[in-house]
Design an enzyme around this catalytic site. Structure first.
Site, PDB file in Angstrom:
ATOM      1  N   ARG A  52      -1.728  -6.416  -8.114  1.00  0.00           N
ATOM      2  CA  ARG A  52      -0.591  -7.292  -7.825  1.00  0.00           C
ATOM      3  C   ARG A  52      -0.450  -8.444  -8.814  1.00  0.00           C
ATOM      4  O   ARG A  52       0.648  -8.951  -9.038  1.00  0.00           O
ATOM      5  CB  ARG A  52      -0.723  -7.877  -6.412  1.00  0.00           C
ATOM      6  CG  ARG A  52      -0.556  -6.848  -5.316  1.00  0.00           C
ATOM      7  CD  ARG A  52      -1.003  -7.380  -3.986  1.00  0.00           C
ATOM      8  NE  ARG A  52      -2.417  -7.739  -4.053  1.00  0.00           N
ATOM      9  CZ  ARG A  52      -3.129  -8.169  -3.034  1.00  0.00           C
ATOM     10  NH1 ARG A  52      -2.570  -8.336  -1.868  1.00  0.00           N
ATOM     11  NH2 ARG A  52      -4.405  -8.457  -3.189  1.00  0.00           N
ATOM     12  N   HIS A  56       0.838  -1.209   0.000  1.00  0.00           N
ATOM     13  CA  HIS A  56       0.000   0.000   0.000  1.00  0.00           C
ATOM     14  C   HIS A  56       0.871   1.257   0.000  1.00  0.00           C
ATOM     15  O   HIS A  56       0.601   2.227  -0.707  1.00  0.00           O
ATOM     16  CB  HIS A  56      -0.894   0.039   1.257  1.00  0.00           C
ATOM     17  CG  HIS A  56      -1.924  -1.051   1.328  1.00  0.00           C
ATOM     18  ND1 HIS A  56      -2.043  -1.889   2.415  1.00  0.00           N
ATOM     19  CD2 HIS A  56      -2.894  -1.420   0.470  1.00  0.00           C
ATOM     20  CE1 HIS A  56      -3.050  -2.733   2.220  1.00  0.00           C
ATOM     21  NE2 HIS A  56      -3.579  -2.472   1.041  1.00  0.00           N
ATOM     22  N   LYS A  97     -16.777  -7.446   4.564  1.00  0.00           N
ATOM     23  CA  LYS A  97     -16.040  -8.231   5.568  1.00  0.00           C
ATOM     24  C   LYS A  97     -15.864  -7.381   6.818  1.00  0.00           C
ATOM     25  O   LYS A  97     -15.658  -6.178   6.731  1.00  0.00           O
ATOM     26  CB  LYS A  97     -14.632  -8.577   5.063  1.00  0.00           C
ATOM     27  CG  LYS A  97     -14.552  -9.285   3.756  1.00  0.00           C
ATOM     28  CD  LYS A  97     -13.105  -9.413   3.293  1.00  0.00           C
ATOM     29  CE  LYS A  97     -12.564  -8.114   2.727  1.00  0.00           C
ATOM     30  NZ  LYS A  97     -11.254  -8.213   2.082  1.00  0.00           N
ATOM     31  N   SER A 117      -2.766  -7.847   3.148  1.00  0.00           N
ATOM     32  CA  SER A 117      -3.215  -7.687   4.539  1.00  0.00           C
ATOM     33  C   SER A 117      -3.711  -9.021   5.085  1.00  0.00           C
ATOM     34  O   SER A 117      -3.544  -9.336   6.264  1.00  0.00           O
ATOM     35  CB  SER A 117      -4.346  -6.655   4.604  1.00  0.00           C
ATOM     36  OG  SER A 117      -3.913  -5.422   4.100  1.00  0.00           O
TER      37      SER A 117
HETATM   38  O1  PNS Z   1      -8.769  -2.909   0.152  1.00  0.00           O
HETATM   39  P1  PNS Z   1     -10.022  -3.441  -0.481  1.00  0.00           P
HETATM   40  O2  PNS Z   1     -10.852  -4.188   0.542  1.00  0.00           O
HETATM   41  O3  PNS Z   1      -9.744  -4.257  -1.715  1.00  0.00           O
HETATM   42  O4  PNS Z   1     -10.874  -2.134  -0.937  1.00  0.00           O
HETATM   43  C1  PNS Z   1     -12.124  -2.286  -1.569  1.00  0.00           C
HETATM   44  C2  PNS Z   1     -12.835  -0.931  -1.748  1.00  0.00           C
HETATM   45  C3  PNS Z   1     -12.921  -0.165  -0.439  1.00  0.00           C
HETATM   46  C4  PNS Z   1     -12.071  -0.093  -2.747  1.00  0.00           C
HETATM   47  C5  PNS Z   1     -14.261  -1.227  -2.313  1.00  0.00           C
HETATM   48  O5  PNS Z   1     -14.859  -2.235  -1.533  1.00  0.00           O
HETATM   49  C6  PNS Z   1     -15.178  -0.019  -2.330  1.00  0.00           C
HETATM   50  O6  PNS Z   1     -14.988   0.904  -3.094  1.00  0.00           O
HETATM   51  N1  PNS Z   1     -16.219  -0.033  -1.459  1.00  0.00           N
HETATM   52  C7  PNS Z   1     -17.199   1.037  -1.370  1.00  0.00           C
HETATM   53  C8  PNS Z   1     -18.549   0.609  -1.994  1.00  0.00           C
HETATM   54  C9  PNS Z   1     -18.504   0.791  -3.500  1.00  0.00           C
HETATM   55  O7  PNS Z   1     -18.482   1.895  -4.007  1.00  0.00           O
HETATM   56  N2  PNS Z   1     -18.445  -0.351  -4.240  1.00  0.00           N
HETATM   57  C10 PNS Z   1     -18.300  -0.334  -5.690  1.00  0.00           C
HETATM   58  C11 PNS Z   1     -19.637  -0.440  -6.400  1.00  0.00           C
HETATM   59  S1  PNS Z   1     -20.517  -1.915  -6.038  1.00  0.00           S
END
Ligand code: PNS
Length: 166
Positions: free
Chosen positions: A93, A17, A41, A131
């Protein structure tokens, strides 16, 4: 001002990150690190803990105060719109990440056509860090210092001790 949003769970933040943040910072005036308050989650660390770890991690990166770290909930595109950012940046990645990120970028484009998603390939030496693996290593009593930002390692280690093992 050209502003990018780097969203994620950061549960906990890793060297991968941190590298994406350093590289994204070169592409914008201000980088908003948007920490998901609660997703599908359950996060291992609280929002405050994840923000504290991120603040410690970016200390050496950002002497000019160009990184803003804050929580967000709801739709990412709404957050991007509200903070006046032009685009979202995400790290990739491997091919699995690529398929996921590509789909998410497409959904976000349907929700808000004026915001782009910029995908940055992870450096090969950092591409296996996640993570999820850090949490697994901790659960199994292994060390993970090499994969965390130096400045946030002690905080993360301490924070692990005060959370239930799941
Ligand atoms: O580190 P992560 O868990 O891969 O991050 C995922 C994240 C936070 C980028 C994603 O879950 C997100 O944008 N969540 C907010 C809800 C949203 O806008 N979802 C996309 C449309 S369904």
């Amino acid at each position: 001002m050209y502003r990018l949003v780097y969203p994620g769970s950061f549960d906990p933040p890793t060297l991968g990150h941190l590298d994406i943040m350093a590289r994204a910072l070169r592409l914008c005036d201000e980088l908003r690190v948007a920490v998901l308050i609660s997703g599908s989650k359950q996060a291992r660390f609280s929002l405050d803990q994840r923000i504290d770890m991120l603040k410690l991690a970016v200390e050496d990166l950002d002497s000019a105060g160009r990184i803003v770290i804050e929580g967000f909930s709801g739709l990412l595109v709404d957050y991007v719109q509200a903070c006046g950012a032009q685009a979202v940046v995400r790290g990739v990645r491997n091919t699995q990440d690529f398929y996921y990120e590509n789909d998410m970028a497409e959904i976000n484009r349907h929700l808000s056509a004026q915001h782009e998603t910029i995908l940055l390939p992870a450096k090969p030496e950092l591409a296996f860090i996640s993570s999820t693996f850090i949490k697994e290593l901790d659960r199994l009593g292994q060390d993970y210092q090499a994969w965390l930002p130096v400045s946030s390692y002690s905080y993360t280690k301490e924070a692990f001790q005060h959370r239930p093992v799941v």
